[in-house]
Write a protein that holds these residues in place. Structure first.
Motif, PDB file in Angstrom:
ATOM      1  N   GLY A 105      -4.363  10.005  -2.142  1.00  0.00           N
ATOM      2  CA  GLY A 105      -4.540   8.783  -2.918  1.00  0.00           C
ATOM      3  C   GLY A 105      -3.796   7.634  -2.292  1.00  0.00           C
ATOM      4  N   VAL A 106      -4.182   6.437  -2.686  1.00  0.00           N
ATOM      5  CA  VAL A 106      -3.482   5.247  -2.220  1.00  0.00           C
ATOM      6  C   VAL A 106      -3.483   4.210  -3.337  1.00  0.00           C
ATOM      7  CG1 VAL A 106      -5.576   4.265  -1.169  1.00  0.00           C
ATOM      8  CG2 VAL A 106      -3.318   3.484  -0.422  1.00  0.00           C
ATOM      9  N   LYS A 107      -2.317   3.622  -3.548  1.00  0.00           N
ATOM     10  CA  LYS A 107      -2.197   2.518  -4.507  1.00  0.00           C
ATOM     11  C   LYS A 107      -2.149   1.221  -3.733  1.00  0.00           C
ATOM     12  CE  LYS A 107       1.628   1.954  -6.917  1.00  0.00           C
ATOM     13  NZ  LYS A 107       2.642   2.276  -7.931  1.00  0.00           N
ATOM     14  N   ILE A 108      -2.951   0.274  -4.154  1.00  0.00           N
ATOM     15  CA  ILE A 108      -3.009  -1.037  -3.522  1.00  0.00           C
ATOM     16  C   ILE A 108      -2.540  -2.068  -4.538  1.00  0.00           C
ATOM     17  CG2 ILE A 108      -4.472  -2.755  -2.399  1.00  0.00           C
ATOM     18  CD1 ILE A 108      -6.341  -0.490  -1.608  1.00  0.00           C
ATOM     19  N   VAL A 109      -1.509  -2.809  -4.170  1.00  0.00           N
ATOM     20  CA  VAL A 109      -0.911  -3.781  -5.078  1.00  0.00           C
ATOM     21  C   VAL A 109      -0.920  -5.160  -4.429  1.00  0.00           C
ATOM     22  CG1 VAL A 109       1.118  -4.382  -6.453  1.00  0.00           C
ATOM     23  CG2 VAL A 109       0.616  -1.974  -5.956  1.00  0.00           C
ATOM     24  N   ARG A 151      -2.363 -20.470 -12.076  1.00  0.00           N
ATOM     25  CA  ARG A 151      -3.804 -20.321 -12.227  1.00  0.00           C
ATOM     26  C   ARG A 151      -4.185 -19.655 -13.538  1.00  0.00           C
ATOM     27  NH1 ARG A 151      -2.764 -18.227  -6.867  1.00  0.00           N
ATOM     28  NH2 ARG A 151      -3.361 -19.744  -5.270  1.00  0.00           N
ATOM     29  N   GLY A 152      -3.179 -19.271 -14.296  1.00  0.00           N
ATOM     30  CA  GLY A 152      -3.456 -18.568 -15.540  1.00  0.00           C
ATOM     31  C   GLY A 152      -3.889 -17.136 -15.331  1.00  0.00           C
ATOM     32  N   LEU A 153      -3.466 -16.537 -14.194  1.00  0.00           N
ATOM     33  CA  LEU A 153      -3.835 -15.166 -13.864  1.00  0.00           C
ATOM     34  C   LEU A 153      -2.590 -14.306 -13.759  1.00  0.00           C
ATOM     35  CD1 LEU A 153      -6.380 -15.912 -10.979  1.00  0.00           C
ATOM     36  CD2 LEU A 153      -6.944 -15.209 -13.315  1.00  0.00           C
ATOM     37  N   PRO A 154      -2.708 -12.982 -13.927  1.00  0.00           N
ATOM     38  CA  PRO A 154      -1.552 -12.099 -13.741  1.00  0.00           C
ATOM     39  C   PRO A 154      -1.028 -12.196 -12.317  1.00  0.00           C
ATOM     40  CG  PRO A 154      -3.342 -10.945 -14.855  1.00  0.00           C
ATOM     41  CD  PRO A 154      -3.910 -12.248 -14.378  1.00  0.00           C
ATOM     42  N   ALA A 155       0.280 -12.101 -12.168  1.00  0.00           N
ATOM     43  CA  ALA A 155       0.893 -12.193 -10.840  1.00  0.00           C
ATOM     44  C   ALA A 155       0.690 -10.922 -10.026  1.00  0.00           C
ATOM     45  CB  ALA A 155       2.377 -12.493 -10.972  1.00  0.00           C
ATOM     46  N   VAL A 156       0.411  -9.802 -10.715  1.00  0.00           N
ATOM     47  CA  VAL A 156       0.277  -8.517 -10.032  1.00  0.00           C
ATOM     48  C   VAL A 156      -1.051  -7.857 -10.407  1.00  0.00           C
ATOM     49  CG1 VAL A 156       1.250  -6.219  -9.678  1.00  0.00           C
ATOM     50  CG2 VAL A 156       2.773  -8.179 -10.002  1.00  0.00           C
ATOM     51  N   HIS A 157      -1.782  -7.435  -9.411  1.00  0.00           N
ATOM     52  CA  HIS A 157      -2.996  -6.637  -9.608  1.00  0.00           C
ATOM     53  C   HIS A 157      -2.826  -5.339  -8.823  1.00  0.00           C
ATOM     54  CE1 HIS A 157      -5.453  -9.753 -11.572  1.00  0.00           C
ATOM     55  NE2 HIS A 157      -4.859 -10.606 -10.756  1.00  0.00           N
ATOM     56  N   ALA A 158      -3.160  -4.216  -9.439  1.00  0.00           N
ATOM     57  CA  ALA A 158      -2.988  -2.929  -8.767  1.00  0.00           C
ATOM     58  C   ALA A 158      -4.117  -1.973  -9.142  1.00  0.00           C
ATOM     59  CB  ALA A 158      -1.641  -2.313  -9.138  1.00  0.00           C
ATOM     60  N   GLU A 159      -4.554  -1.225  -8.152  1.00  0.00           N
ATOM     61  CA  GLU A 159      -5.564  -0.183  -8.357  1.00  0.00           C
ATOM     62  C   GLU A 159      -5.149   1.064  -7.598  1.00  0.00           C
ATOM     63  OE1 GLU A 159      -8.017  -0.477 -10.426  1.00  0.00           O
ATOM     64  OE2 GLU A 159      -7.835  -2.634 -10.785  1.00  0.00           O
ATOM     65  N   TYR A 160      -5.593   2.219  -8.087  1.00  0.00           N
ATOM     66  CA  TYR A 160      -5.287   3.483  -7.422  1.00  0.00           C
ATOM     67  C   TYR A 160      -6.582   4.227  -7.144  1.00  0.00           C
ATOM     68  CZ  TYR A 160      -2.736   7.611  -5.984  1.00  0.00           C
ATOM     69  OH  TYR A 160      -2.217   8.642  -5.225  1.00  0.00           O
ATOM     70  N   LEU A 161      -6.796   4.595  -5.882  1.00  0.00           N
ATOM     71  CA  LEU A 161      -7.968   5.363  -5.491  1.00  0.00           C
ATOM     72  C   LEU A 161      -7.548   6.795  -5.206  1.00  0.00           C
ATOM     73  CD1 LEU A 161     -10.970   5.574  -4.681  1.00  0.00           C
ATOM     74  CD2 LEU A 161     -10.270   4.933  -2.350  1.00  0.00           C
ATOM     75  N   LEU A 162      -8.092   7.732  -5.984  1.00  0.00           N
ATOM     76  CA  LEU A 162      -7.830   9.167  -5.803  1.00  0.00           C
ATOM     77  C   LEU A 162      -9.025   9.796  -5.107  1.00  0.00           C
ATOM     78  CD1 LEU A 162      -5.953  11.623  -6.537  1.00  0.00           C
ATOM     79  CD2 LEU A 162      -7.423  11.923  -8.547  1.00  0.00           C
ATOM     80  N   SER A 163      -8.758  10.602  -4.073  1.00  0.00           N
ATOM     81  CA  SER A 163      -9.829  11.228  -3.304  1.00  0.00           C
ATOM     82  C   SER A 163      -9.564  12.710  -3.109  1.00  0.00           C
ATOM     83  CB  SER A 163      -9.955  10.557  -1.927  1.00  0.00           C
ATOM     84  OG  SER A 163     -10.207   9.176  -2.039  1.00  0.00           O
ATOM     85  N   ASP A 164     -10.605  13.418  -2.685  1.00  0.00           N
ATOM     86  CA  ASP A 164     -10.467  14.812  -2.282  1.00  0.00           C
ATOM     87  C   ASP A 164      -9.810  14.833  -0.906  1.00  0.00           C
ATOM     88  OD1 ASP A 164     -11.329  17.332  -0.844  1.00  0.00           O
ATOM     89  OD2 ASP A 164     -12.154  17.757  -2.828  1.00  0.00           O
ATOM     90  N   MET A 194       0.848  -1.191   0.000  1.00  0.00           N
ATOM     91  CA  MET A 194       0.000   0.000   0.000  1.00  0.00           C
ATOM     92  C   MET A 194       0.879   1.234   0.000  1.00  0.00           C
ATOM     93  SD  MET A 194      -3.134  -1.045   2.542  1.00  0.00           S
ATOM     94  CE  MET A 194      -2.075  -1.605   3.874  1.00  0.00           C
ATOM     95  N   MET A 195       0.599   2.160  -0.918  1.00  0.00           N
ATOM     96  CA  MET A 195       1.396   3.372  -1.076  1.00  0.00           C
ATOM     97  C   MET A 195       0.491   4.596  -0.994  1.00  0.00           C
ATOM     98  SD  MET A 195       4.031   2.170  -4.107  1.00  0.00           S
ATOM     99  CE  MET A 195       4.915   3.745  -4.102  1.00  0.00           C
TER     100      MET A 195
END
Length: 304
Positions: free
Chosen positions: A58-62, A71-84, A48-49
Motif C-alpha cells: 500500500g501507499v499513502k499519498i498526502v 481558498r476555503g479548502l482543507p489544507a491536507v488531502h490524503a488517500e490510501y491505495l491498497l493492492s495485492d 508518500m508512505m
C-alpha cells in the motif's frame, strides 16, 4: 475496486480490533522506508508512505497545501491505495485522513498498554484537532477513564471537542491550562515548535504520549522530560530522523540515541518489559510508520 469513505473506515476499524492489528504488524514487520517528501508550488508538500507486506502492499499519498486556507479548502488531502502484493492488482482506495487519525491513536494506545499504569483514570489531551478526538476515543475505549481534560490554544476549540466527546459518553471537559499535575496520562497532538510539557512538572507514575511533532523543527516536550522518562519510540529510524522532541533533546545534550530504551516492535515482541515500576515516568514518541497504515487498510477491507 472497493472505495471507503471516512464513515465506512471508522465503522470498520473498532479500537480493540485496530490496536490488535497494529500489534500483529509490529510483531511480524514489513518493508516500510521513511516517508518520501517533495516540494510543491506555493510552499506545499507531497508525502508518500509506501509499505510492503507478505500479502498486501500500500501507499499513502498526502498533499499539504497551506494556501488552501485562503481558498476555503482543507489544507491536507490524503488517500490510501491498497493492492495485492503478489499481483499488483488494486484492492481498495481509502480516505487517508480518517485512516491516519485512527491508526495514530491506536498506536498510542498500543504503546500505553506497556507503558501506562493499568489503573490510569485521568487523561489530559493537549490539542483539539482530529487526532486529539481520536486519541480521546481510543484511550476511553482502552482504560477506565474517569476524566478526559482537553486543552488547546484556542479555548473554544477545546470546549467544542469536549462537548462532542461527552455526547458519545467520554467524560470530557475543557481544561484551563496544559498543567499536567494530577494526570496519569498526558497525550499531546499539536504542531508546536516550543515545549508544552516540561520535565519539572511530570509526576511519578505518569505516562507521556507525544504524537504531534513530526518534523525535526517541532517539539511538544522539553529535553528534561525525555531525560526523566523511560523513552520509547514507534521506530528508531523515524524518531532519529524526524522527531523534533528526540532530535532537539539529543542536540541539547539532555539524552543520547542510546537513551531510547526500545521501539514499539520490541515492546510487542516481548524484547523489552516496558514499565517496570509504579513510580516510573514513561514516554512514547511517534512520528508515524507506514506499516500502521497497511495494517489498518488490511483490517478495513477484510470481507470486502
Amino acid at each position: 475496486m472497493l472505495q471507503l469513505d471516512k464513515a465506512e473506515i471508522a465503522a470498520r476499524l473498532p479500537w480493540a480490533g485496530l490496536v490488535e492489528a497494529l500489534r500483529a504488524m509490529f510483531v511480524a514487520g514489513c518493508y516500510a522506508p521513511l516517508r518520501h517528501r517533495h516540494d510543491l508550488p506555493e510552499g506545499g508538500t507531497l508525502l508518500m508512505m509506501p509499505a510492503v507486506g507478505a500479502t498486501h502492499s500500500g501507499v499513502k499519498i498526502v498533499h499539504v497545501a497551506p494556501g488552501n486556507t485562503g481558498r476555503g479548502l482543507p489544507a491536507v488531502h490524503a488517500e490510501y491505495l491498497l493492492s495485492d502484493a503478489v499481483t499488483g492488482a488494486p484492492i481498495a482506495l481509502l480516505d487517508g485522513g480518517e485512516l491516519t487519525d485512527r491508526r495514530t491513536a491506536a498506536a498510542s494506545v498500543l504503546a500505553a498498554r506497556f507503558l501506562a499504569r493499568p489503573d490510569s483514570r485521568r487523561l489530559l489531551i493537549i490539542g483539539a484537532g482530529k487526532v486529539s478526538a481520536a486519541l480521546a476515543e481510543a484511550y476511553a475505549a482502552s482504560f477506565q477513564l474517569e476524566e478526559v481534560a482537553i486543552w488547546a490554544r484556542r479555548p473554544e476549540q477545546a470546549a467544542a471537542l469536549a462537548m462532542r466527546l461527552a455526547v458519545h459518553g467520554v467524560p470530557a471537559r475543557a481544561a484551563a491550562s496544559p498543567d499536567t499535575t494530577g494526570f496519569d496520562i498526558v497525550s499531546s497532538a499539536t504542531l508546536s515548535r516550543e515545549p508544552l510539557i516540561h520535565g519539572a512538572s511530570l509526576s511519578p507514575g505518569m505516562h507521556v504520549d507525544l504524537v504531534g511533532a513530526f518534523r525535526a523543527d517541532m517539539r511538544e516536550a522539553d529535553g528534561a522530560a525525555l531525560a526523566r522518562a523511560l523513552c520509547v519510540v514507534d521506530t528508531r529510524i523515524g524518531a532519529l530522523a524526524e522527531a523534533g522532541d528526540i532530535v532537539q533533546a539529543i542536540a541539547e545534550g539532555h539524552v543520547t540515541a542510546d537513551d531510547i530504551a526500545c521501539d514499539l516492535a520490541e515492546l510487542c515482541r516481548g524484547q523489552h518489559p516496558g514499565r517496570t515500576s509504579e513510580a516510573q515516568v514513561t514516554l512514547f514518541k511517534s512520528v508515524g510508520w507506514a506499516g500502521e497504515d497497511l495494517a489498518a487498510a488490511m483490517l478495513a477491507t477484510q470481507g470486502g
